[in-house]
Write an enzyme that holds these catalytic residues in place. Structure first.
Site, mmCIF file in Angstrom:
data_model
loop_
_atom_site.group_PDB
_atom_site.id
_atom_site.type_symbol
_atom_site.label_atom_id
_atom_site.label_comp_id
_atom_site.label_asym_id
_atom_site.label_seq_id
_atom_site.Cartn_x
_atom_site.Cartn_y
_atom_site.Cartn_z
ATOM 1 N N HIS A 1 0.832 -1.205 0.000
ATOM 2 C CA HIS A 1 0.000 0.000 0.000
ATOM 3 C C HIS A 1 0.868 1.257 0.000
ATOM 4 O O HIS A 1 2.065 1.217 0.300
ATOM 5 C CB HIS A 1 -0.965 0.008 1.200
ATOM 6 C CG HIS A 1 -0.305 0.157 2.540
ATOM 7 N ND1 HIS A 1 0.039 1.381 3.084
ATOM 8 C CD2 HIS A 1 0.086 -0.774 3.451
ATOM 9 C CE1 HIS A 1 0.599 1.209 4.267
ATOM 10 N NE2 HIS A 1 0.643 -0.095 4.524
ATOM 11 N N CYS B 1 3.711 -4.389 6.568
ATOM 12 C CA CYS B 1 3.257 -4.193 5.192
ATOM 13 C C CYS B 1 4.418 -3.798 4.285
ATOM 14 O O CYS B 1 5.496 -3.426 4.744
ATOM 15 C CB CYS B 1 2.182 -3.119 5.143
ATOM 16 S SG CYS B 1 0.598 -3.642 5.853
#
Length: 271
Positions: A228, A245
């Site tokens: 992301h 992430c």
């Protein structure tokens, strides 16, 4: 006797005036004596000493190593060292831009050097003494590094091929790289998982329920871990880390990638 003596005396005087050699006659002859009259032209007097100090030639200006418009690894090191002593806050970018020129000019002025904004040999040596050797991720703090070769598992199909070694993500289709972006991973306490996964969910405006932080353009591949966009990565680069992430700092690039990636596409995280 008086007259001959006078004649002899006058002759002797004439001889002296004419500068001739005088010889005594008879026994007891002495060595001739030569008498020189001074010439009519006086010898030249020595020149008086010059009271003015001799002029010292101006030393040449130090050689300029880099200046505005230059690019490359050396410029990254210059920028990384200027960041260490708080003269530069952006980059390193690898391009000698106006911000770099202003930082060099400020550094020079603070140390009494000519404020040229160009990095010459004197400026560089002074900077070297005040800073440490930057590491790889100091040089590429904000990205810009080359991607390493893709893992063999990335060469078929549609793949988000993510390298922890080069900190890059390749979006690949059938072995062809469509785009490459720098990425950031989790810290040692929240590491990004390695292996082969697949995108199981996409969420354009996602917000983490665990950390209450935005995760735009999220493409989940393993539990709560996703690829992301990260505004923090965009601002601080590799000075920070994610919670596991895969962060992307280029919003335009991930927006384009998000539009192309499908649910079920493969994700490979490797060294």
């Amino acid at each position: 006797m008086g007259r001959p003596a006078a004649v002899l005396a006058s002759g002797a005087a004439l001889t002296v005036l004419c500068g001739c050699t005088v010889q005594a006659s008879g026994e007891g002859q002495r060595t001739p004596v030569r008498i020189e009259l001074p010439s009519g032209t006086p010898s030249a007097k020595p020149a008086p000493p010059d009271d003015k100090p001799s002029s010292t030639p101006t030393p040449p200006a130090p050689a300029v190593l880099w200046s505005r418009g230059d690019e490359g690894r050396d410029i990254r090191e210059l920028q990384a060292r200027l960041r260490q002593i708080a003269w530069l806050f952006d980059g390193p970018t690898g391009t000698y831009d106006d911000l770099t020129e202003q930082a060099v000019r400020g550094f020079q002025g603070k140390r009494g050097l000519p404020r040229t904004g160009k990095t010459d040999e004197v400026t560089w040596q002074r900077l070297l003494k005040m800073t440490r050797e930057p590491g790889k991720w100091d040089l590429y703090l904000m990205g810009g590094q080359e991607a390493d070769a893709p893992d063999a598992r990335c060469l078929t199909g549609r793949v988000l091929c993510i390298s922890k070694s080069s900190r890059t993500l390749r979006w690949m289709i059938d072995g062809r790289t469509v785009m490459t972006v720098p990425v950031r991973f989790g810290s040692q306490y929240t590491p990004t998982r390695e292996g082969v996964f697949s995108v199981y969910w996409k969420s354009r405006h996602h917000v983490s329920t665990l950390y209450d932080s935005p995760m735009p353009y999220a493409m989940f591949f393993s539990g709560g871990q996703a690829v992301h966009y990260s505004s923090d990565f965009a601002a601080t680069g590799y000075a920070g880390a994610s919670h596991g992430c895969v962060n992307v700092r280029d919003e335009r690039a991930i927006a384009e990638m998000f539009a192309q990636v499908r649910t079920g596409d493969k994700v490979v995280v490797h060294w």
